[in-house]
Design a protein around this motif. Structure first.
Motif, mmCIF file in Angstrom:
data_model
loop_
_atom_site.group_PDB
_atom_site.id
_atom_site.type_symbol
_atom_site.label_atom_id
_atom_site.label_comp_id
_atom_site.label_asym_id
_atom_site.label_seq_id
_atom_site.Cartn_x
_atom_site.Cartn_y
_atom_site.Cartn_z
ATOM 1 N N ARG A 167 0.741 -1.158 -0.088
ATOM 2 C CA ARG A 167 -0.080 -0.174 0.032
ATOM 3 C C ARG A 167 0.917 1.225 -0.176
ATOM 4 O O ARG A 167 1.754 1.329 0.671
ATOM 5 N N VAL A 168 0.333 2.423 -0.817
ATOM 6 C CA VAL A 168 1.391 3.510 -0.728
ATOM 7 C C VAL A 168 0.572 4.349 0.326
ATOM 8 O O VAL A 168 -0.361 4.653 0.384
ATOM 9 N N PHE B 14 6.248 14.517 5.191
ATOM 10 C CA PHE B 14 5.566 13.432 4.575
ATOM 11 C C PHE B 14 4.004 13.938 4.099
ATOM 12 O O PHE B 14 3.519 14.772 4.914
ATOM 13 N N CYS B 15 3.649 13.593 2.995
ATOM 14 C CA CYS B 15 2.195 14.176 2.678
ATOM 15 C C CYS B 15 1.552 12.820 2.240
ATOM 16 O O CYS B 15 1.834 11.938 1.238
ATOM 17 N N PRO B 16 0.208 12.436 3.373
ATOM 18 C CA PRO B 16 -0.507 11.295 2.656
ATOM 19 C C PRO B 16 -1.049 11.167 1.497
ATOM 20 O O PRO B 16 -1.321 12.484 0.851
ATOM 21 N N MET B 17 -1.155 10.105 0.865
ATOM 22 C CA MET B 17 -1.234 9.836 -0.541
ATOM 23 C C MET B 17 -2.998 10.311 -0.531
ATOM 24 O O MET B 17 -3.190 10.478 -1.676
ATOM 25 N N GLY B 18 -3.639 10.279 0.232
ATOM 26 C CA GLY B 18 -5.173 10.765 0.352
ATOM 27 C C GLY B 18 -5.085 12.164 0.166
ATOM 28 O O GLY B 18 -6.194 12.745 -0.690
ATOM 29 N N ARG B 19 -4.088 12.992 0.052
ATOM 30 C CA ARG B 19 -3.868 14.507 -0.153
ATOM 31 C C ARG B 19 -3.824 14.672 -1.876
ATOM 32 O O ARG B 19 -4.110 15.694 -2.049
ATOM 33 N N VAL B 20 -3.634 13.582 -2.421
ATOM 34 C CA VAL B 20 -3.081 13.872 -3.776
ATOM 35 C C VAL B 20 -4.379 13.521 -4.696
ATOM 36 O O VAL B 20 -5.086 12.611 -4.640
ATOM 37 N N VAL C 18 15.018 -1.846 -10.529
ATOM 38 C CA VAL C 18 15.422 -0.972 -11.085
ATOM 39 C C VAL C 18 14.549 0.263 -11.354
ATOM 40 O O VAL C 18 14.571 1.467 -11.064
ATOM 41 N N ASP C 19 13.147 -0.044 -10.926
ATOM 42 C CA ASP C 19 12.079 0.901 -10.872
ATOM 43 C C ASP C 19 10.662 0.376 -10.263
ATOM 44 O O ASP C 19 10.852 -1.019 -10.297
ATOM 45 N N ALA C 20 9.886 0.929 -10.021
ATOM 46 C CA ALA C 20 8.481 0.520 -9.317
ATOM 47 C C ALA C 20 7.624 1.303 -9.959
ATOM 48 O O ALA C 20 7.751 2.526 -9.837
ATOM 49 N N ALA C 21 6.251 0.837 -9.986
ATOM 50 C CA ALA C 21 5.287 1.609 -10.384
ATOM 51 C C ALA C 21 4.132 1.666 -9.512
ATOM 52 O O ALA C 21 3.768 0.628 -8.950
ATOM 53 N N ILE C 22 3.488 2.792 -9.207
ATOM 54 C CA ILE C 22 2.466 3.003 -8.335
ATOM 55 C C ILE C 22 1.121 3.009 -9.255
ATOM 56 O O ILE C 22 1.278 3.730 -10.070
ATOM 57 N N GLU C 23 -0.037 2.618 -8.839
ATOM 58 C CA GLU C 23 -1.080 2.708 -9.555
ATOM 59 C C GLU C 23 -2.238 2.688 -8.503
ATOM 60 O O GLU C 23 -2.418 2.190 -7.500
ATOM 61 N N GLN C 24 -3.407 3.506 -8.910
ATOM 62 C CA GLN C 24 -4.607 3.997 -8.169
ATOM 63 C C GLN C 24 -5.559 2.895 -8.493
ATOM 64 O O GLN C 24 -5.776 2.357 -9.553
ATOM 65 N N THR C 25 -6.222 2.176 -7.500
ATOM 66 C CA THR C 25 -7.210 1.307 -7.560
ATOM 67 C C THR C 25 -8.595 1.985 -7.810
ATOM 68 O O THR C 25 -8.791 3.096 -7.677
ATOM 69 N N ARG C 26 -9.616 1.163 -8.028
ATOM 70 C CA ARG C 26 -10.959 1.563 -8.118
ATOM 71 C C ARG C 26 -11.578 2.345 -7.027
ATOM 72 O O ARG C 26 -12.201 3.112 -6.984
ATOM 73 N N THR C 27 -11.059 1.861 -5.671
ATOM 74 C CA THR C 27 -11.427 2.594 -4.455
ATOM 75 C C THR C 27 -10.738 3.831 -4.201
ATOM 76 O O THR C 27 -10.959 4.600 -3.164
ATOM 77 N N ASP D 77 -7.439 4.215 -3.608
ATOM 78 C CA ASP D 77 -6.377 3.929 -2.916
ATOM 79 C C ASP D 77 -4.951 3.784 -3.754
ATOM 80 O O ASP D 77 -5.555 3.338 -5.099
ATOM 81 N N TRP D 78 -3.877 3.831 -3.467
ATOM 82 C CA TRP D 78 -2.569 3.494 -4.486
ATOM 83 C C TRP D 78 -1.809 2.760 -3.898
ATOM 84 O O TRP D 78 -1.841 2.154 -2.758
ATOM 85 N N VAL D 79 -1.409 1.565 -4.802
ATOM 86 C CA VAL D 79 -0.590 0.386 -4.358
ATOM 87 C C VAL D 79 0.673 0.280 -5.406
ATOM 88 O O VAL D 79 0.407 1.218 -6.253
ATOM 89 N N LEU D 80 1.794 -0.217 -4.749
ATOM 90 C CA LEU D 80 2.891 -0.354 -5.689
ATOM 91 C C LEU D 80 2.448 -1.713 -6.547
ATOM 92 O O LEU D 80 2.606 -2.902 -6.031
ATOM 93 N N SER D 81 2.210 -1.683 -7.843
ATOM 94 C CA SER D 81 1.723 -2.928 -8.417
ATOM 95 C C SER D 81 2.490 -3.619 -9.354
ATOM 96 O O SER D 81 2.495 -4.646 -9.464
ATOM 97 N N ARG D 82 3.641 -2.880 -9.889
ATOM 98 C CA ARG D 82 4.636 -3.450 -10.745
ATOM 99 C C ARG D 82 6.031 -3.109 -10.586
ATOM 100 O O ARG D 82 6.073 -1.903 -9.932
ATOM 101 N N LEU D 83 6.927 -3.845 -11.221
ATOM 102 C CA LEU D 83 8.562 -3.458 -10.937
ATOM 103 C C LEU D 83 9.003 -3.725 -12.147
ATOM 104 O O LEU D 83 8.582 -4.382 -13.045
#
Length: 412
Positions: free
Chosen positions: A43-44, A58-64, A114-123, A125-131
């Motif tokens: 979870r991001v 620190f800025c909570p992801m909910g503020r984005v 070497v990198d990681a992707a964050i992704e927003q779900t339907r709800t 929330d943001w998760v770290l989904s891919r590498l």
């Protein structure tokens, strides 16, 4: 600008962060995540932003509310400017995940992140989904680069064995705050406090809001004072005010002094009202717009994931300033009405002139008001005609139910 729902962290780092007014806040330097047990995607938690004098906060992801190729946009210009301090169970993507060795599956082979992707779900929330991972290369050549899902590699997740508080918290990641609160109450007291200590501020604030007040006070008392103030800042102002009202005058004032002034002020305002009145149960952070705001802007604001369904059901239009207590209150607009109008229409053109509640209105009057007008939220306006907050139906129910209703629900 088109908001993206997936982005690689190396490209997010360095983006300029803007508040709702378009003012520059700082630059993104990293992304903070919480690893989970097994193959569950992390979870991001939020962004690490560098502000003035190279201070990182620190800025909570909910503020984005928006993320694109050139910038990050926030729902609020009010941020906790305390220097970021990493807590147990938290992982920095650029600082700690990159260059980690992992094992890819099918077929099994070694690689480096070497990198990681964050992704927003339907709800929302943001998760770290891919590498993005790279196989070891031979002499003077780079290995092959792969983009894989989080569950297609091993070596990064939390271990499934052991009794650390971080591992236990990871098992709660998918639970809502009320269910986590129930789970905490089933733990031995010492274990309960260890878990609370290891939670991030935002999650602990949500969970505290679902606990009986006596339990809230006990857990808050086990935290170091500055940490307790940080958690209070993350709570909804009305929940924080309810909790502080149970403390002694000395302890209450001490906590308020440790909080950021911008976060403490709305809580101080709420503490002025009796707890069985509209002012005592309202929140001071409803969605407030100026008369020149469009329906498109209103709909963008109510999409903020941190808003409850009740508070997102309507917006309040007021003269400047837009923070409570506002300028003169003009009226409210229901989301249903906004959805029926063109996005370019001004919100002030679809206002409902429903008579607002007074801060001193007793709970019985508030209840009748909600029943009469079939509302899930209602404005509260002071004698000077300023909006001071909004009462939501969940707060009304919380005060109508017996004091031990949470305990009864847990036993049930």
């Amino acid at each position: 600008m088109t908001t993206v729902t997936r982005a690689y962290v190396s490209r997010v780092a360095g983006l300029t962060v803007f508040d709702p007014n378009g003012d520059r806040v700082g630059k993104v330097r990293d992304v903070l995540v919480a690893l989970r047990v097994g193959s569950a995607t992390p979870r991001v938690l939020g962004l690490i932003i560098e502000v003035v004098a190279r201070r990182r906060i620190f800025c909570p992801m909910g503020r984005v509310t928006g993320l694109d190729a050139g910038s990050v946009r926030l729902s609020s210009g009010t941020l906790n400017l305390k220097r970021f301090e990493q807590r147990a169970g938290e992982t920095l993507v650029l600082g700690e995940l990159l260059d980690r060795r992992v094992t890819m599956s099918e077929p099994e082979r070694a690689a480096v992140v070497v990198d990681a992707a964050i992704e927003q779900t339907r709800t929302g929330d943001w998760v770290l989904s891919r590498l993005a991972v790279q196989e070891p290369g031979g002499f003077r050549r780079r290995g092959q680069l792969h983009q894989v899902a989080w569950d297609e590699v091993s070596g990064l997740a939390l271990p499934e064995t052991g009794q650390s508080a971080e591992t236990l918290i990871a098992t709660y990641r998918e639970l809502n705050a009320a269910d986590v609160a129930h789970a905490l109450q089933e733990l031995p007291i010492k274990r309960r406090h260890e878990v609370a200590e290891a939670m991030d501020d935002e999650r602990l604030a949500d969970v505290l809001g679902e606990l009986p007040e006596a339990e809230q006070i006990v857990i808050l008392g086990t935290l170091e004072e500055r940490r307790a103030a940080d958690v209070l800042e993350e709570m909804d102002p009305d929940d924080a005010a309810d909790l502080l009202a149970e403390l002694s005058n000395v302890d209450r004032e001490r906590m308020l002094e440790l909080m950021e002034p911008d976060e403490a002020e709305p809580v101080r305002q709420l503490l002025k009202y009796s707890e069985d009145t509209a002012g005592g149960i309202m929140t001071s952070e409803p969605v407030i717009l100026t008369p020149d705001a469009t329906i498109a802007e209103a709909l963008a604001r109510v999409r903020a994931p941190e808003l409850t369904p009740a508070l997102a059901s309507q917006v309040y239009v007021c003269r400047a300033p837009s923070a409570t207590p506002t300028g003169r209150y003009l009226g409210l607009a229901h989301i249903q009405a906004l959805l029926r109008e063109p996005p370019s229409t001004l919100v002030s053109g679809v206002l409902d002139d429903l008579e607002p509640l007074r801060p001193e209105a007793p709970l019985a009057e508030v209840t009748r008001y909600f029943a009469t007008y079939n509302l899930v939220a209602a404005p509260v306006v002071d004698p000077q005609g300023r909006l001071v907050g909004a009462v939501s139906v969940d707060d009304v129910l919380d005060h109508l139910l017996p004091e031990d209703w949470r305990e009864r629900a847990r036993r049930g």
